[in-house]
Design an enzyme around this catalytic site. Structure first.
Site, short mmCIF file in Angstrom:
data_model
loop_
_atom_site.label_atom_id
_atom_site.label_comp_id
_atom_site.label_asym_id
_atom_site.label_seq_id
_atom_site.Cartn_x
_atom_site.Cartn_y
_atom_site.Cartn_z
N CYS A 69 0.83 -1.21 0.00
CA CYS A 69 0.00 0.00 0.00
C CYS A 69 0.86 1.26 0.00
CB CYS A 69 -0.91 -0.05 1.23
SG CYS A 69 -1.73 1.49 1.65
N CYS A 72 0.10 3.75 2.79
CA CYS A 72 0.57 3.18 4.07
C CYS A 72 2.05 3.49 4.25
CB CYS A 72 0.36 1.67 4.12
SG CYS A 72 -1.38 1.16 4.03
#
Length: 145
Positions: A69, A72
């Site tokens: 991600c 993230c």
């Protein structure tokens, strides 16, 4: 709240009893003798997650994330900065939803990163999307009032 708190060691998962006025004194674990707070988020698996959520008397902020991600990865250094500011009054942890898919499913994590604040073993607030460190600190404090 009593004057003693239970704090789960981020290194060996032993439950320690610390008086509130000693939280800021860099307490060490009675079992492994390592610091109970080092200003860094703690990576947890499912078993450690349950222990941290249910046995810590301080709020636990969880970052549900995954290694693939992009947002993230962008938020990770901000989350670490927030840990340095919020500890020892809040424990910051990370759960890799790729490795711990059952936890992601159990808490209905639909998008990542998602922050969830737990207190007394139950979720009290949730926020999806990447945030900067100041926003993480502000959001956590506002929801932990």
């Amino acid at each position: 709240m009593s004057d003693a708190l239970h704090i789960v060691c981020p290194h060996c998962a032993a439950v320690n009893r610390i008086t509130v006025n000693r939280l800021g004194d860099q307490p060490k674990c009675g079992q492994c003798h390592r610091p109970l707070f080092d200003g860094q988020p703690v990576a947890l698996d499912a078993a450690a997650f349950q222990k941290h959520i249910t046995r810590n008397d301080i709020p636990v902020l969880v970052d549900f994330w995954a290694p693939w991600c992009g947002p993230c990865k962008m938020m990770a250094p901000h989350y670490a900065q927030a840990a340095a500011q919020l500890e020892p009054h809040v424990r910051l942890v990370k759960v890799d939803t790729e490795a711990e898919q059952a936890l992601g499913a159990q808490f209905g994590i639909r998008s990542i990163p998602t922050l969830a604040l737990f207190k007394g073993g139950r979720e009290i607030a949730r926020q999806a999307g990447a945030m900067g460190s100041a926003d993480i600190v502000r959001w956590t404090q506002a929801n932990n009032a």
